[in-house]
Design a protein around this motif. Sequence first.
Motif, short mmCIF file in Angstrom:
data_model
loop_
_atom_site.label_atom_id
_atom_site.label_comp_id
_atom_site.label_asym_id
_atom_site.label_seq_id
_atom_site.Cartn_x
_atom_site.Cartn_y
_atom_site.Cartn_z
N PHE A 50 -71.30 66.65 0.97
CA PHE A 50 -71.51 65.42 1.75
C PHE A 50 -70.57 64.31 1.27
O PHE A 50 -69.92 63.63 2.07
CB PHE A 50 -72.97 64.98 1.63
N LEU A 51 -70.49 64.13 -0.05
CA LEU A 51 -69.65 63.08 -0.60
C LEU A 51 -68.17 63.37 -0.39
O LEU A 51 -67.38 62.47 -0.07
CB LEU A 51 -69.95 62.91 -2.10
N TRP A 52 -67.76 64.64 -0.57
CA TRP A 52 -66.35 64.99 -0.35
C TRP A 52 -65.94 64.74 1.10
O TRP A 52 -64.84 64.26 1.36
CB TRP A 52 -66.12 66.46 -0.70
N ARG A 53 -66.83 65.09 2.03
CA ARG A 53 -66.48 64.88 3.44
C ARG A 53 -66.28 63.40 3.74
O ARG A 53 -65.42 63.02 4.51
CB ARG A 53 -67.56 65.46 4.34
N LEU A 54 -67.11 62.56 3.14
CA LEU A 54 -66.95 61.12 3.36
C LEU A 54 -65.63 60.61 2.79
O LEU A 54 -65.06 59.63 3.29
CB LEU A 54 -68.12 60.36 2.73
N LEU A 75 -56.81 65.25 -9.61
CA LEU A 75 -56.77 65.88 -10.93
C LEU A 75 -56.97 64.85 -12.03
O LEU A 75 -57.64 65.12 -13.04
CB LEU A 75 -55.44 66.61 -11.12
N LEU A 76 -56.40 63.66 -11.87
CA LEU A 76 -56.62 62.60 -12.85
C LEU A 76 -58.10 62.22 -12.90
O LEU A 76 -58.67 62.00 -13.97
CB LEU A 76 -55.77 61.37 -12.49
N ILE A 77 -58.73 62.17 -11.73
CA ILE A 77 -60.16 61.84 -11.68
C ILE A 77 -60.99 62.93 -12.36
O ILE A 77 -61.91 62.64 -13.14
CB ILE A 77 -60.61 61.68 -10.21
N ALA A 78 -60.66 64.19 -12.10
CA ALA A 78 -61.40 65.30 -12.71
C ALA A 78 -61.25 65.30 -14.22
O ALA A 78 -62.22 65.50 -14.96
CB ALA A 78 -60.93 66.63 -12.13
N GLY A 79 -60.02 65.09 -14.71
CA GLY A 79 -59.80 65.05 -16.15
C GLY A 79 -60.54 63.91 -16.81
O GLY A 79 -61.13 64.06 -17.89
N ALA A 80 -60.54 62.75 -16.15
CA ALA A 80 -61.26 61.60 -16.70
C ALA A 80 -62.77 61.86 -16.75
O ALA A 80 -63.45 61.48 -17.72
CB ALA A 80 -60.98 60.36 -15.86
N ALA A 81 -63.30 62.54 -15.72
CA ALA A 81 -64.73 62.85 -15.70
C ALA A 81 -65.11 63.77 -16.86
O ALA A 81 -66.13 63.58 -17.52
CB ALA A 81 -65.11 63.50 -14.38
N ALA A 82 -64.28 64.77 -17.14
CA ALA A 82 -64.56 65.71 -18.22
C ALA A 82 -64.52 65.04 -19.58
O ALA A 82 -65.06 65.58 -20.55
CB ALA A 82 -63.57 66.87 -18.18
N ALA A 83 -63.88 63.88 -19.67
CA ALA A 83 -63.78 63.17 -20.94
C ALA A 83 -64.69 61.95 -21.00
O ALA A 83 -64.58 61.15 -21.94
CB ALA A 83 -62.33 62.73 -21.16
N THR A 84 -65.58 61.80 -20.02
CA THR A 84 -66.45 60.63 -19.96
C THR A 84 -67.91 61.04 -20.07
O THR A 84 -68.51 61.52 -19.09
CB THR A 84 -66.22 59.87 -18.63
N PRO A 85 -68.52 60.86 -21.22
CA PRO A 85 -69.90 61.31 -21.41
C PRO A 85 -70.95 60.44 -20.74
O PRO A 85 -72.09 60.86 -20.57
CB PRO A 85 -70.07 61.28 -22.93
N ARG A 102 -70.01 67.45 -11.45
CA ARG A 102 -69.50 68.52 -10.60
C ARG A 102 -68.73 67.97 -9.42
O ARG A 102 -67.69 68.52 -9.03
CB ARG A 102 -70.65 69.40 -10.11
N VAL A 103 -69.23 66.90 -8.82
CA VAL A 103 -68.52 66.29 -7.70
C VAL A 103 -67.11 65.92 -8.10
O VAL A 103 -66.14 66.17 -7.37
CB VAL A 103 -69.28 65.04 -7.20
N LEU A 104 -66.95 65.34 -9.28
CA LEU A 104 -65.64 64.88 -9.73
C LEU A 104 -64.78 66.01 -10.29
O LEU A 104 -63.57 66.05 -10.04
CB LEU A 104 -65.82 63.79 -10.79
N THR A 110 -59.88 71.05 -18.41
CA THR A 110 -60.00 70.84 -16.96
C THR A 110 -58.75 71.31 -16.23
O THR A 110 -58.82 72.01 -15.21
CB THR A 110 -60.24 69.35 -16.66
N TYR A 111 -57.58 70.97 -16.77
CA TYR A 111 -56.34 71.36 -16.12
C TYR A 111 -56.06 72.86 -16.29
O TYR A 111 -55.55 73.51 -15.38
CB TYR A 111 -55.18 70.53 -16.66
N ALA A 112 -56.40 73.40 -17.44
CA ALA A 112 -56.22 74.84 -17.65
C ALA A 112 -57.13 75.63 -16.71
O ALA A 112 -56.72 76.64 -16.12
CB ALA A 112 -56.51 75.20 -19.10
N MET A 113 -58.37 75.15 -16.54
CA MET A 113 -59.31 75.83 -15.64
C MET A 113 -58.86 75.70 -14.19
O MET A 113 -59.09 76.61 -13.37
CB MET A 113 -60.70 75.23 -15.82
#
Length: 408
Positions: free
Chosen positions: A154-158, A174-184, A194-196, A268-271
């Motif tokens: 739902f969020l991705w479609r928006l 990719l920058l957003i995903a990497g930042a999410a993986a490093a933000t507790p 998961r969304v990010l 995140t980038y390797a995966m």
Amino acid sequence: MLQSPLEHQRAPLPPLKEAVPALRPARPQTADPLAEKGGGGRDAFFDNAKYLAIVLVAVGHSWPLVLAGSRATEALYMLVYVFHMPAFILISGYFSRSFDMRPKKMMRLISSVAVPYVVFQTAYAVFFAAMGDGDVAVRLLSPYFLMWFLMALFLWRLLTPLFMAIRWPVQISLLIAGAAAATPDISGQLSAQRVLQFLPFFVLGLRLRPEHFRLVQRWSVRWAALPVFALSAGFLYWAAPRTQLGWVYRNQSAQYMDQPWWLGVLTTYAMFVAALVLTAGFLAWVPRRRMWFTVLGAGTIGGYLLHGFVVKYASHAKWAETYHLDTPLGRIAVTLAAVALVTVLCTPPVRRAMRLVAEPDLSWAFRRGADRSAGGAAGGGGTEPGKTAQPAATEGDGRVPAGAGAPR
């Protein structure tokens, strides 16, 4: 999808058009091998891919029942989780390219994603309470079990119009995903991690074209995929005892797993790269022609939303212990049972039975003619004469979930 989430898929992949010199007689065109239609004009290739992906989802959700004590099963489990959701999300993104904020498409998004989410989020709350997990607590912002995918979809479609408009969308995602993986400190609500972290796969799907799918269907790619999967399975067999499953679930930050923040970014980038390679290998072997299971690709919403009840009940009732399934033969039996279960749940009768909650008619909630009046302002409110409209989103249009995330 009762019309399955992927039901909006109408048009098959168009054949590439090559410029023909004016003075040279045109060569007879051959049909695009990926354009073979299933029922109702649907694309057989993508329906096949959706069915096979939902099978991997169900198998992946069933293996935790017999995971303990089997390093080989754990390695295969991790292998499936590396790419099965990325593959499904990428396809969802591909069929979401034409999404905009016009009333008609918003109505479709609400009816095929938001409504099923509310209905089954409530159903799972009641189900878990009935199994003794406490009082009924319907938390709409905290998805239960596999419901996270509908929230994310739902969020991705928006966000689709934004990522279709900006430059470098994949790089930014990719920058957003990497930042999410490093933000507790990211909230656990809305399945935010998961969304990010899965966002780049959806955005990449938005940028794909038919020729990209034809490229991975070459025989050279197919044969290359075999050693790639074999080497990946061997590596994960070695890595299984040394790896936390949070890395493949993508629902936690690196710090949550007691790892440094920079490792979360690198992983995140390797995966991302590993998932793309395995997804290409998976799509390379998806049949292009109509198969016996092609029709099931239109009903993956039933398989996705319903199999979770059986898996969770089996875990609660301790079927693995009761029936001694923690053996090689037992694990094979569990795998085959998961395949059979999800196959039945994707059949047309189940799809028809779910129509009321999987894709209700909400036309009464929207003004008549709103879609036509908003078409010009929305940019893309119609199809130019002589042109074919882009395929409406498969799962993307809200309907589908053929793959889902971790059982936690």
